[in-house]
Design an enzyme around this catalytic site. Structure first.
Site, PDB file in Angstrom:
ATOM      1  N   LYS A 159      22.260 -55.608  -3.566  1.00  0.00           N
ATOM      2  CA  LYS A 159      22.126 -54.154  -3.459  1.00  0.00           C
ATOM      3  C   LYS A 159      23.458 -53.468  -3.724  1.00  0.00           C
ATOM      4  O   LYS A 159      24.541 -54.037  -3.504  1.00  0.00           O
ATOM      5  CB  LYS A 159      21.607 -53.762  -2.072  1.00  0.00           C
ATOM      6  N   ASN A 203      24.440 -46.886   9.576  1.00  0.00           N
ATOM      7  CA  ASN A 203      24.232 -45.586   8.924  1.00  0.00           C
ATOM      8  C   ASN A 203      24.924 -44.487   9.711  1.00  0.00           C
ATOM      9  O   ASN A 203      24.659 -44.301  10.904  1.00  0.00           O
ATOM     10  CB  ASN A 203      22.736 -45.307   8.818  1.00  0.00           C
ATOM     11  N   ARG A 244      10.420 -50.465  10.226  1.00  0.00           N
ATOM     12  CA  ARG A 244       9.887 -49.990   8.949  1.00  0.00           C
ATOM     13  C   ARG A 244       9.394 -51.203   8.168  1.00  0.00           C
ATOM     14  O   ARG A 244      10.178 -52.000   7.680  1.00  0.00           O
ATOM     15  CB  ARG A 244      10.959 -49.202   8.203  1.00  0.00           C
ATOM     16  N   GLU A 246      22.948 -52.820   8.231  1.00  0.00           N
ATOM     17  CA  GLU A 246      23.642 -51.595   7.833  1.00  0.00           C
ATOM     18  C   GLU A 246      24.046 -50.813   9.074  1.00  0.00           C
ATOM     19  O   GLU A 246      23.446 -50.954  10.141  1.00  0.00           O
ATOM     20  CB  GLU A 246      22.752 -50.698   6.945  1.00  0.00           C
ATOM     21  N   ASP A 289      20.693 -50.646  11.310  1.00  0.00           N
ATOM     22  CA  ASP A 289      19.547 -51.318  10.718  1.00  0.00           C
ATOM     23  C   ASP A 289      19.627 -52.796  11.057  1.00  0.00           C
ATOM     24  O   ASP A 289      20.651 -53.449  10.808  1.00  0.00           O
ATOM     25  CB  ASP A 289      19.531 -51.122   9.206  1.00  0.00           C
ATOM     26  N   ARG A 295      15.198 -49.584  12.644  1.00  0.00           N
ATOM     27  CA  ARG A 295      16.220 -48.549  12.776  1.00  0.00           C
ATOM     28  C   ARG A 295      16.455 -48.315  14.271  1.00  0.00           C
ATOM     29  O   ARG A 295      15.568 -47.861  14.989  1.00  0.00           O
ATOM     30  CB  ARG A 295      15.778 -47.273  12.089  1.00  0.00           C
ATOM     31  N   ARG A 306      11.390 -54.098   0.588  1.00  0.00           N
ATOM     32  CA  ARG A 306      12.083 -52.973   1.212  1.00  0.00           C
ATOM     33  C   ARG A 306      11.179 -52.317   2.250  1.00  0.00           C
ATOM     34  O   ARG A 306      10.040 -51.963   1.956  1.00  0.00           O
ATOM     35  CB  ARG A 306      12.495 -51.945   0.154  1.00  0.00           C
ATOM     36  N   LYS A 318      27.151 -49.895   4.135  1.00  0.00           N
ATOM     37  CA  LYS A 318      26.896 -51.313   3.868  1.00  0.00           C
ATOM     38  C   LYS A 318      28.060 -52.175   4.359  1.00  0.00           C
ATOM     39  O   LYS A 318      27.879 -53.148   5.083  1.00  0.00           O
ATOM     40  CB  LYS A 318      26.685 -51.533   2.370  1.00  0.00           C
TER      41      LYS A 318
END
Length: 322
Positions: free
Chosen positions: A159, A282, A224, A280, A272, A209, A232, A124
């Site tokens: 979050k 990842n 997504r 984000e 993301d 993604r 979400r 994050k």
């Protein structure tokens, strides 16, 4: 090559969508020897990091997909590559694992992603290093600051910094409904730091993604898309994944971050992106290989194994002074 995967229990894999499984299949197809172990299998004793590692044979049957030889105690330096694929949560046990792998590196192990780089890139918080691509963001445990951020931006997302799969994500709209309760829950009465971001309406078109391998983006993202009124898009939260070509903005983000992250030892990264904004970075065990490959025909796992082979060859050349 001998490639060892540090992963969660193999019996837990959902082979129809698991990216680690896709990596193993491609590695085996090329004739590489595949091994597996879990974090709990590692130990430091007498100054050496070893692990109980099993040789893995793939059966070709997705429902009964592997055979594991009896585990043997191995020096991790004996493998050509160790692929770190343990899923979050990124708790202290995960951190201890990175310390052990870092010690193993000093003994000759080649680990991808680099353990210190995983540890240094909170998924994050890392977006703060690339603020030119982010929506307005606050990181704090202080209720007064968080309330002021919501007053300024109206519609926000809250979050935890250590969540995965969309867990613990809340949306608070302009009326501030339940803001106090959400802050208390996420911050545990002000004792834990959280992230607040301005809500990005483009989430209705998907949380994209973008996979970056060896510093270069896969040309397709998996959008997504949230379902049933959710905010979400995570697949684990019921989102539907739709592969699509990268946009000009996607390429701008990926081509800016990719070389920098690769130079830090991050061979595989999942960015993301919602709309125009990076949300984000990842680095633990990025997924979506199989979904992108199935929908576009682009063989993501092949690109990944290419990158592993190239990285190992480069490190060997450096070690021998060639």
């Amino acid at each position: 090559m001998k490639i060892a995967f540090l992963a969660d229990p193999l019996a837990s894999f959902k082979t129809y969508k698991d990216s680690t499984y896709a990596m193993m299949v491609e590695a085996a197809r090329r004739g590489h020897a595949v091994y597996a172990f879990e974090q709990r299998d590692m130990a430091l004793e007498n100054g050496r990091v070893t692990a109980r590692v099993s040789a893995i044979t793939l059966t070709g049957d997705a429902s009964d997909w592997y055979r594991a030889a009896p585990a043997e105690e191995c020096d991790l330096g004996q493998f050509d590559a160790i692929i770190q694929r343990k899923d979050p949560p990124f708790d202290m046990e995960y951190v201890y694992g990175t310390y052990l792998l870092e010690l193993a590196e000093k003994q000759g192990a080649r680990v991808f992603n680099k353990p210190s780089a995983i540890r240094d890139h909170n998924e994050k918080l890392s977006i703060a290093q690339f603020s030119e691509f982010t929506a307005p963001t606050l990181v704090s445990s202080d209720e007064t600051r968080i309330r002021a951020f919501q007053q300024q931006h109206g519609d926000i997302i809250l979050k935890p910094l250590d969540g995965m799969g969309g867990s613990g994500i809340f949306r608070v709209t302009a009326d501030g409904m339940n803001l106090g309760s959400i802050i208390e829950t996420l911050t545990q009465q002000g004792s834990r730091t959280i992230m607040a971001q301005r809500y990005i309406p483009a989430i209705v078109k998907g949380d994209k993604r973008i996979l970056v391998i060896g510093g270069k983006p896969v040309p397709f993202a998996l959008a997504r898309i949230p379902q049933n009124g959710e905010v979400r898009g995570n697949l684990a939260a019921g989102g539907v994944g739709v592969a699509q070509p990268l946009s000009e903005r996607d390429y701008e983000i990926a081509n800016t971050l990719g070389p920098k992250l690769a130079a830090r030892g991050l061979l595989l990264v999942g960015l993301d992106v919602i709309g125009e904004n990076l949300t984000e970075v990842n680095v633990t065990s990025p997924t979506c290989f199989q979904e992108i490959t199935a929908q576009t025909g682009f063989h993501v796992a092949a690109m990944f194994v290419d990158a592993v082979e190239a990285a190992v060859a480069q490190e060997l050349a450096t070690d021998t002074g060639d």
